[in-house]
Design a protein around this motif. Structure first.
Motif, mmCIF file in Angstrom:
data_model
loop_
_atom_site.group_PDB
_atom_site.id
_atom_site.type_symbol
_atom_site.label_atom_id
_atom_site.label_comp_id
_atom_site.label_asym_id
_atom_site.label_seq_id
_atom_site.Cartn_x
_atom_site.Cartn_y
_atom_site.Cartn_z
ATOM 1 N N GLU A 1 0.834 -1.206 0.000
ATOM 2 C CA GLU A 1 0.000 0.000 0.000
ATOM 3 C C GLU A 1 0.866 1.251 0.000
ATOM 4 O O GLU A 1 0.576 2.218 -0.701
ATOM 5 N N LYS A 2 1.935 1.239 0.770
ATOM 6 C CA LYS A 2 2.846 2.382 0.831
ATOM 7 C C LYS A 2 3.518 2.604 -0.524
ATOM 8 O O LYS A 2 3.604 3.728 -1.005
ATOM 9 N N GLU A 3 3.978 1.525 -1.146
ATOM 10 C CA GLU A 3 4.623 1.640 -2.455
ATOM 11 C C GLU A 3 3.642 2.137 -3.508
ATOM 12 O O GLU A 3 3.987 2.964 -4.349
ATOM 13 N N GLU A 4 2.404 1.658 -3.447
ATOM 14 C CA GLU A 4 1.389 2.099 -4.395
ATOM 15 C C GLU A 4 1.083 3.585 -4.201
ATOM 16 O O GLU A 4 0.943 4.341 -5.168
ATOM 17 N N SER A 5 1.016 4.002 -2.937
ATOM 18 C CA SER A 5 0.769 5.412 -2.636
ATOM 19 C C SER A 5 1.915 6.272 -3.158
ATOM 20 O O SER A 5 1.681 7.333 -3.746
ATOM 21 N N GLN A 6 3.145 5.818 -2.972
ATOM 22 C CA GLN A 6 4.323 6.546 -3.491
ATOM 23 C C GLN A 6 4.255 6.645 -5.011
ATOM 24 O O GLN A 6 4.549 7.676 -5.592
ATOM 25 N N TRP A 7 3.886 5.563 -5.641
ATOM 26 C CA TRP A 7 3.808 5.513 -7.098
ATOM 27 C C TRP A 7 2.753 6.517 -7.599
ATOM 28 O O TRP A 7 2.957 7.226 -8.576
ATOM 29 N N GLN A 8 1.602 6.548 -6.895
ATOM 30 C CA GLN A 8 0.527 7.473 -7.268
ATOM 31 C C GLN A 8 0.980 8.925 -7.134
ATOM 32 O O GLN A 8 0.651 9.760 -7.975
ATOM 33 N N LYS A 9 1.751 9.229 -6.105
ATOM 34 C CA LYS A 9 2.255 10.601 -5.892
ATOM 35 C C LYS A 9 3.229 11.002 -6.997
ATOM 36 O O LYS A 9 3.283 12.160 -7.392
ATOM 37 N N ASN A 10 4.022 10.062 -7.447
ATOM 38 C CA ASN A 10 5.063 10.341 -8.437
ATOM 39 C C ASN A 10 4.557 10.341 -9.880
ATOM 40 O O ASN A 10 5.329 10.621 -10.794
ATOM 41 N N ARG A 11 3.328 10.065 -10.079
ATOM 42 C CA ARG A 11 2.765 10.032 -11.458
ATOM 43 C C ARG A 11 2.566 11.369 -12.025
ATOM 44 O O ARG A 11 2.399 12.391 -11.627
#
Length: 142
Positions: free
Chosen positions: A132-142
């Motif tokens: 979940e943390k990695e997915e959240s990071q990925w979403q922020k970096n998009r």
């Protein structure tokens, strides 16, 4: 087999535990209440108790540490591939694995060592939080 005080202390401790300790782990637990017990005594008596059928010695694939189970009744184990935790798997004894093996290959089977591997609830939760943390990071970096 003579039931010495130390052997009885080891057996009593094993029967109370729901975990599957190594001899070293059990020694550290027993040392608190039995300060004169030695590691060699724990190792020797665990082997004797296993040979006599009071406890089970677990020879686990993929592990160089021998563990012991205070429950000598027939059951299997599940291993967490992340943290190494071992749990009991209680399956209906009517599963007829032994006769199926015998009938298919004409073997006389005396022992079955069936192991299950997966993730314990704690490791599964940690993995989900990490994802979940990695997915959240990925979403922020998009």
């Amino acid at each position: 087999m003579r039931m010495t005080r130390q052997r009885k202390a080891i057996l009593d401790a094993m029967r109370k535990l729901k975990t599957h300790p190594t001899a070293d782990e059990l020694y550290r637990m027993l040392k608190r209440s039995h300060p004169r017990i030695s590691l060699a005594t724990v190792y020797r008596n665990l082997e004797i108790l296993a040979q006599e059928g009071f406890i089970r010695r677990l020879d686990l694939g993929g592990s160089n540490q021998r563990r012991y189970d205070g429950n000598p009744s027939p059951h299997w184990h599940v291993h967490c591939q992340n943290c190494g935790k071992i749990g009991d798997v209680l399956i209906d004894e009517n599963i007829d694995i032994l006769s199926r093996i015998k009938s298919s290959e004409d073997f006389d089977v005396y022992k079955v060592n069936l192991e299950f591997w997966g993730l314990c609830p704690q490791c599964k939760e940690k993995l989900q939080k990490l994802q979940e943390k990695e997915e959240s990071q990925w979403q922020k970096n998009r």
